[in-house]
Design a protein around this motif. Structure first.
Motif, PDB file in Angstrom:
ATOM      1  N   UNK A 159      48.988  71.961  29.126  1.00  0.00           N
ATOM      2  CA  UNK A 159      49.592  70.793  28.853  1.00  0.00           C
ATOM      3  C   UNK A 159      49.664  70.255  27.551  1.00  0.00           C
ATOM      4  N   UNK A 160      50.437  69.321  27.014  1.00  0.00           N
ATOM      5  CA  UNK A 160      50.424  68.908  25.619  1.00  0.00           C
ATOM      6  C   UNK A 160      49.098  68.275  25.320  1.00  0.00           C
ATOM      7  N   UNK A 161      48.285  67.566  26.000  1.00  0.00           N
ATOM      8  CA  UNK A 161      47.084  66.927  25.815  1.00  0.00           C
ATOM      9  C   UNK A 161      46.303  67.188  27.291  1.00  0.00           C
ATOM     10  N   UNK A 162      44.950  67.026  26.947  1.00  0.00           N
ATOM     11  CA  UNK A 162      44.339  67.106  25.734  1.00  0.00           C
ATOM     12  C   UNK A 162      44.266  68.415  25.037  1.00  0.00           C
ATOM     13  N   UNK A 163      44.199  68.490  23.770  1.00  0.00           N
ATOM     14  CA  UNK A 163      44.399  69.846  23.058  1.00  0.00           C
ATOM     15  C   UNK A 163      43.307  70.834  23.396  1.00  0.00           C
ATOM     16  N   UNK A 164      43.300  72.116  23.396  1.00  0.00           N
ATOM     17  CA  UNK A 164      42.515  72.858  23.767  1.00  0.00           C
ATOM     18  C   UNK A 164      41.786  73.382  22.218  1.00  0.00           C
ATOM     19  N   UNK A 165      40.474  73.119  22.224  1.00  0.00           N
ATOM     20  CA  UNK A 165      39.901  73.564  20.720  1.00  0.00           C
ATOM     21  C   UNK A 165      39.587  75.004  20.869  1.00  0.00           C
TER      22      UNK A 165
END
Length: 320
Positions: free
Chosen positions: A161-167
């Motif tokens: 998904x667009x968020x939350x970003x995967x680090x």
């Protein structure tokens, strides 16, 4: 389409001087693969044989504070140069005739790509580690794009998904598992590196699967603190899950799973406590008891050797 390499944008200041000696066919092949990826919506950049962005920073020697991410209008900003525009991609490759590979930016629309790098070097077994995590956390890993690396590892592609970003992370989930998310990139299939070529696995799906919700929860969870990682009462892998992982080993994976679980147990300080339970679990799968004990002893020696090396490294040099 598929790809990967394990890092967020590497520092451009330490990149070696470009060399314009790449074979023309390797460069042309990398550009062709990159254009195909861009056509499918994957932002790409040219890479060197060392899997680093091929175009040097225009700010080298004069670092920007805060770092420039391409706002200056020039190229040479690593993963921030990645584009799906064929004209932009051709421009990037024209500026780097030494490029023999390409990187695919992760976390960018429309796919918001997530890369799971399963390593097999230096005693790591990323595939076994992923199987353990999947069983321990109830994650069903769907069929998805798989890229084989020259060293024998695998890159699994997922959309997110667009968020939350995967680090991005290296070994945070488990030894042998690296993650590439926002700000990172994967080495694309068809890329030629110093160690060989990245290729799509046989029968790999045409498109990456959406990352399961349970997997996303693992990828975005806060990293454990150093105190929690080192505390004897808080092992990285729960004892019961390690035993269950061994007890459910299918044929062909019994010894590998036992060794991996025993290594994790000794790393957590629970090796002696779990040795008997792991042996019993291995025997339940049909592994002979003598073989199970020998495998666990090998895991113990591996951890003792690691601790001994660490002590030697930490010991002060009396000649200084």
């Amino acid at each position: 389409m598929a790809t990967h390499r394990r890092h967020a944008e590497p520092p451009t200041a330490v990149r070696p001087e470009p060399r314009a000696d790449a074979p023309a066919d390797a460069h042309a092949a990398a550009l062709a693969h990159a254009l195909l990826a861009a056509e499918r919506g994957y932002p790409v950049i040219p890479l060197t044989r060392g899997k680093l962005p091929a175009i040097r920073s225009p700010h080298r020697g004069h670092p920007e504070v805060p770092p420039c991410r391409g706002g200056c209008g020039r190229i040479g900003h690593g993963v921030h140069d990645a584009s799906t525009d064929p004209l932009a991609v051709r421009r990037l490759f024209a500026a780097a005739p030494w490029a023999t590979g390409y990187g695919i930016a992760c976390g960018r629309p429309p796919h918001h790509l997530i890369g799971i790098d399963l390593d097999t070097k230096n005693g790591a077994d990323g595939l076994t580690a992923l199987r353990f995590l999947a069983e321990a956390h109830g994650v069903a890993i769907p069929p998805t794009v798989v890229v084989r690396t020259p060293s024998g590892g695998r890159h699994l592609w997922f959309t997110g998904p667009p968020s939350p970003p995967v680090p991005n992370s290296v070994g945070r989930l488990a030894p042998g598992i690296d993650v590439r998310g926002a700000g990172g990139y994967l080495v694309g299939p068809g890329s030629l590196t110093a160690r060989g070529r990245y290729v799509l696995a046989p029968d790999t799906p045409l498109r990456p699967a959406p990352a399961p919700r349970a997997l996303l929860a693992l990828l975005t969870a806060p990293a454990p603190s150093a105190h929690r990682r080192s505390a004897p009462g808080a092992p990285a892998q729960p004892a019961a899950a390690l035993v269950r992982f061994v007890r459910t080993s299918p044929d062909g994976q019994r010894n590998a799973r036992l060794f991996w679980a025993a290594c994790r147990a000794y790393e957590s300080g629970l090796g002696r406590e779990l040795a008997a339970r792991l042996t019993e679990a291995a025997c339940h799968t049909g592994l002979p008891e003598a073989e199970a004990r020998a495998t666990i002893a090998s895991a113990a020696r591996r951890e003792w050797d690691r601790q001994d090396r660490q002590k030697r490294q930490d010991r002060p040099n009396l000649q200084d």
